[in-house]
Design an enzyme around this catalytic site. Structure first.
Site, PDB file in Angstrom:
ATOM      1  CG  HIS A 243      -2.118  -0.828   1.106  1.00 56.60           C
ATOM      2  ND1 HIS A 243      -3.284  -0.409   0.504  1.00 56.60           N
ATOM      3  CD2 HIS A 243      -2.330  -2.113   1.467  1.00 56.60           C
ATOM      4  CE1 HIS A 243      -4.163  -1.392   0.532  1.00 56.60           C
ATOM      5  NE2 HIS A 243      -3.600  -2.446   1.111  1.00 56.60           N
TER       6      HIS A 243
ATOM      7  CE  LYS B  99      -2.899  10.831   2.949  1.00 55.20           C
ATOM      8  NZ  LYS B  99      -3.735  10.153   1.941  1.00 55.20           N
TER       9      LYS B  99
ATOM     10  CE  LYS C  80     -13.930   6.902   0.279  1.00 57.38           C
ATOM     11  NZ  LYS C  80     -13.243   7.279   1.531  1.00 57.38           N
TER      12      LYS C  80
ATOM     13  CB  THR D  15     -10.344   5.332  -1.831  1.00 59.51           C
ATOM     14  OG1 THR D  15     -10.023   5.609  -0.464  1.00 59.51           O
ATOM     15  CG2 THR D  15      -9.685   4.032  -2.258  1.00 59.51           C
TER      16      THR D  15
ATOM     17  CE  LYS E 200      -6.451  14.096  -0.036  1.00 60.25           C
ATOM     18  NZ  LYS E 200      -6.568  12.830  -0.742  1.00 60.25           N
ATOM     19  NE  ARG E 201      -4.561  10.135  10.013  1.00 56.64           N
ATOM     20  CZ  ARG E 201      -4.227   9.220  10.913  1.00 56.64           C
ATOM     21  NH1 ARG E 201      -4.879   8.100  10.983  1.00 56.64           N
ATOM     22  NH2 ARG E 201      -3.258   9.451  11.773  1.00 56.64           N
TER      23      ARG E 201
HETATM   24  C1  PLP Z   1     -11.940   7.420   1.874  1.00 59.52           C
HETATM   25  C2  PLP Z   1     -11.447   7.756   3.199  1.00 59.52           C
HETATM   26  C3  PLP Z   1     -10.078   7.933   3.428  1.00 59.52           C
HETATM   27  C4  PLP Z   1      -9.043   7.831   2.325  1.00 59.52           C
HETATM   28  O1  PLP Z   1      -8.819   9.115   1.769  1.00 59.52           O
HETATM   29  P1  PLP Z   1      -7.593   9.391   0.796  1.00 59.52           P
HETATM   30  O2  PLP Z   1      -7.812  10.793   0.333  1.00 59.52           O
HETATM   31  O3  PLP Z   1      -7.702   8.416  -0.310  1.00 59.52           O
HETATM   32  O4  PLP Z   1      -6.366   9.247   1.598  1.00 59.52           O
HETATM   33  C5  PLP Z   1      -9.655   8.255   4.695  1.00 59.52           C
HETATM   34  N1  PLP Z   1     -10.534   8.401   5.707  1.00 59.52           N
HETATM   35  C6  PLP Z   1     -11.854   8.251   5.525  1.00 59.52           C
HETATM   36  C7  PLP Z   1     -12.773   8.449   6.682  1.00 59.52           C
HETATM   37  C8  PLP Z   1     -12.367   7.927   4.267  1.00 59.52           C
HETATM   38  O5  PLP Z   1     -13.687   7.765   4.102  1.00 59.52           O
END
Ligand code: PLP
Length: 811
Positions: free
Chosen positions: A346, A538, A644, A640, A532-533
């Protein structure tokens, strides 16, 4: 079942459970009642699924993951059972709003971010595709911390998610297994002259599984997510008298590691890993043996998936059980192990590739260490003469007194996959290139996906309704049918309907922002979202620097023709990640400054929502106009949230990183704002070692002006953090090339601003994003895992033993 019946059952269940009527019940009591009605109904199908798999001797996959992030489950289960509409209406007739009651459910947050969310999307999709696959993980007492802001700093509070019980889980004491930790182990010859292990000291703990049903989408399949909790075995009670002793045991499944990229409290973490690996593998073997099939055919019945390196010890634990307990020869056991195991990588971030010191591994699981040593020894022997010495030294499992978990996972399995095309290519060409030379056929790509149902039907009913009215409802089962929407790019009626749905979602988010942050934002403004985190790679900082630039531009020229914009952040920083927390502080202080500046005239707002989690994501994503996916190219394995947001009609501004590349290919260049260095340009800088943040700074007046605000008092209350960030860029040469991409990013942002000003064009771009998102369905992703890696099929794929029609859930 119909609505009338449901209402009767609901009222009866409420009376049985709480001895009260609807009028007296609290939302929590109503939630408990509805939940128990669901579980008692799907239990039947759950049991049937177990039975079917056993009787059909179905090969099953077991997805081992140290994180699962399901969020709330009530509405998802209702949807998958086909009950959502009926229950919503039935409750309404009883004077109950389903939303009020759904709100009560605590988020199940046994994960940090993308990794755990992917595991949960996969659980939903595996069940929905009717595939025999189960989760295996840890039942943490405390989920990921709750984030609060105090003086604009992140403060972490414990997440006591089990406080009011968890109605979805079933404790299965009869399925408990014992796990041995610590002590020492000696090999002694048995009667037949074979060496067998003799364990001395250490402790034996009981692993008790808590099973949660994973309800498939309207297909009568209910799979299992099995999470392990530690207990003291009754016969060991006398060894754990003191509170401290008991605490040591309980700690094992107490907290989720709040940091997915670096390790603290390492020994506890390693013990957690061995605990859930050993418990899971033992229970799989026990189940298999009950089938009375020969142990050396287990590869035909079992696939074990190692989600990132945390469960990599599955390889050694499986070997231990086959060799020590089942008396298979090493060679036979090794072939079976490789056929059973598969591994997903990952990340390419070096600090997240796990390594454990030999001493620690010896002290936590001495027998496992011995087995890894033997695997390593045989690996070197096998490769010697075939490959050159240096290559073997670089790929062996044990090096420099450390155990390399990714090496163990690759060597001990038949498949290693990355999670987006670019990422998988980088694994082959750079990160795992040495292994690619050894085992080219093992490498493959499986681009991540998302559980479409949760991110449209549940999170965005307004959009779902427009889709149904426009293209029919086939997209609900077959997300690639979203393509049909492309027939309507010139249909102003449809464009307006989509825009209305978006506006309604933005109003709802605006109300939430008002209520939780006391900030008034206009739903007419661009909602620009980065969720995101919080991590340096990032590059939330890049977003921030652009915001500061806009602010300075507006101060200079209040009539600047820009569309009003609301920048929305959601992000948790690992508690020990100092730099990430400083970024949060600076974003928050910048927000306070801008939001309170009357001269900005509401053209800019900055909102940092507290406690980003799945439920908050479900609220933000449907309301987003712009999706920020701006990691340094090569650093984000897939992402991901990019998928979304696209699915919900947000327009992406992105670097060519992770799955953004595939998003661009899907939606077309004109419908996405791409900027920044490419992965090969980034690697060129590494090769030539010629990145100089200082020269960019010296040559770019805008950058100097923007960075000055970090240290000159323009942004208040950041005297320490401002310098820290400034230094990270200038003194420490900007590890993630923020300054190099800054100008290009600003240009891309201008193009977004311009596109938004042409309402019709924007709506068309948004529509094309929705229409092109179908290929990122996790249903398809897990089908590819099933076909290429696990070799599993739906039960009754060949025989029609059960009625073909989904007979729905009856009370
Ligand atoms: C989808 C999701 C992530 C992943 O986000 P990325 O931008 O792909 O790092 C992290 N936390 C939550 C709560 C999510 O729903």
């Amino acid at each position: 079942m119909d609505k009338t019946e449901f209402k009767q059952c609901f009222s009866r269940r409420l009376a049985e459970k709480f001895a009260m009527g609807v009028a007296d019940a609290s939302p929590n009591e109503l939630y408990q009642t509805l939940g128990s009605l669901l579980t008692s109904t799907y239990s039947q199908k759950w049991q049937q699924t177990w039975t079917d798999y056993r009787e059909a001797e179905q090969k099953q996959a077991y997805y081992f993951s140290i994180e699962f992030l399901p969020g709330k489950m009530l509405k998802s289960n209702l949807l998958n059972m086909g009950w959502l509409e009926m229950v919503t209406e039935g409750l309404a007739e009883l004077g109950i709003d389903l939303e009020d009651l759904a709100e009560v459910e605590p988020d199940m947050a046994l994960g940090n971010g993308g990794l755990g969310r992917l595991a949960s999307c996969f659980m939903d999709s595996i069940a929905s595709m009717g595939l025999p696959g189960n989760g295996n993980g840890i039942r943490y007492e405390y989920g990921l911390f709750k984030q609060h802001f105090v003086d604009n700093y992140q403060v972490e509070l414990p997440d006591k998610w089990l406080h009011k019980g968890n109605l979805w889980e079933i404790r299965k004491e009869s399925k408990a297994v014992d796990v041995h930790l610590g002590g020492e182990v000696y090999l002694v010859p048995d009667a037949a002259g074979n060496l067998s292990p003799d364990y001395q000291g250490g402790m034996t703990l009981r692993a008790v599984p808590y099973d949660t049903g994973m309800v498939g989408y309207q297909n009568d399949i209910v799979n299992t997510m099995r999470l392990w909790s530690v207990e003291i075995p009754p016969e060991e009670e006398e060894n754990y008298r003191s509170i401290e002793d008991r605490r040591t045991v309980e700690d094992l499944t107490s907290v989720l590691y709040p940091d997915d990229s670096s390790e603290d409290g390492r020994k506890l973490r390693l013990s957690q890993e061995y605990f859930f690996v050993s418990a899971g593998v033992q229970s799989i073997l026990r189940y298999y043996k009950q089938l009375n099939k020969p142990i050396d055919k287990i590869n035909q019945s079992v696939a074990i998936h190692i989600n990132d390196t945390h469960p990599a010890m599955c390889v050694a634990e499986f070997m231990r059980l086959l060799v020590d307990e089942e008396n298979l020869s090493w060679e036979r056991a090794w072939n079976l192990t490789q056929e059973v195991m598969s591994y997903t990588n990952h990340t390419i971030m070096a600090e997240a590739l796990e390594k454990w010191s030999i001493n620690m591994m010896k002290s936590v699981c001495p027998r496992i260490y011995q087995i890894i040593e033997e695997i390593d020894r045989r690996f070197v022997a096998e490769m010697t003469g075939v490959h050159d010495f240096d290559l073997i030294q670089r790929t062996r499992i044990i090096q420099d007194n450390q155990v390399h978990m990714a090496h163990l996972a690759i060597i001990g399995s038949h498949s290693t996959n990355g999670v987006a095309k670019l990422h998988s290519d980088l694994l082959k060409s750079v990160v795992l290139h040495d292994f690619y030379l050894l085992y080219p056929a093992r490498f493959n790509n499986k681009t991540n996906g998302i559980a479409m149902r949760r991110w449209t039907q549940l999170a965005n009913p307004a959009l779902s309704k427009v889709l149904d009215e426009t293209i029919g409802n086939s997209w609900r089962k077959q997300p690639t049918n979203l393509r049909l929407l492309l027939n309507y790019t010139e249909d102003d009626h449809v464009l307006a309907a989509l825009a209305d749905a978006k506006l309604a979602n933005k109003k709802r988010l605006a109300a939430y922002i008002q209520e939780h942050c006391g900030i008034e934002v206009s739903p007419q403004a661009i909602f620009d979202v980065q969720i995101k985190r919080l991590h340096a790679y990032k590059r939330q900082l890049l977003n921030l620097l652009h915001i500061i630039k806009l602010y300075l531009d507006l101060k200079e020229n209040p009539d600047l023709p820009i569309e009003p914009r609301v920048f929305i952040f959601g992000a948790k920083a690992a508690p020990s990640y100092h730099y990430a927390k400083s970024i949060i502080k600076v974003i928050n202080e910048t927000a306070s400054l801008i939001n309170q500046d009357p001269t900005i005239n509401n053209k800019l707002k900055v909102v940092f929502l507290e406690n980003y989690n799945v439920s908050l994501a479900e609220r933000i994503i449907p309301a987003a106009d712009v999706s920020e996916q701006i990691s340094l190219a090569s650093k984000e394995a897939s992402g991901t949230s990019n998928m979304k947001l696209m699915l919900n009609g947000a327009v992406t501004i992105a670097t060519l990183d992770g799955a953004n590349v595939e998003i661009r290919d899907a939606v077309g260049e004109e419908n996405i704002a791409i900027f920044g260095l490419t992965e090969s340009e980034v690697y060129q800088y590494y090769e030539n070692k010629n990145y100089s943040a200082l020269s960019i700074y010296d040559e770019n007046a805008t950058i100097r002006k923007v960075l000055a605000t970090l240290t000159d008092g323009t942004i208040p209350n950041i005297s320490a953090e401002g310098y820290e960030i400034f230094d990270s860029l200038i003194k420490y040469n900007d590890e993630f090339f923020v300054l190099r991409d800054f100008e290009d990013y600003c240009l891309a942002q201008e193009s977004v601003n311009k596109a938004y000003q042409d309402k019709r064009r924007w709506r068309q771009i948004s529509l094309r994003n929705i229409a092109s998102a179908g290929r990122f369905s996790a249903d398809d992703t897990v089908q590819r895992y099933a076909d290429d890696i696990w070799q599993i099929e739906p039960v009754f794929a060949h025989e029609d033993l059960r009625g073909a029609e989904h007979d729905s859930y009856l009370l």
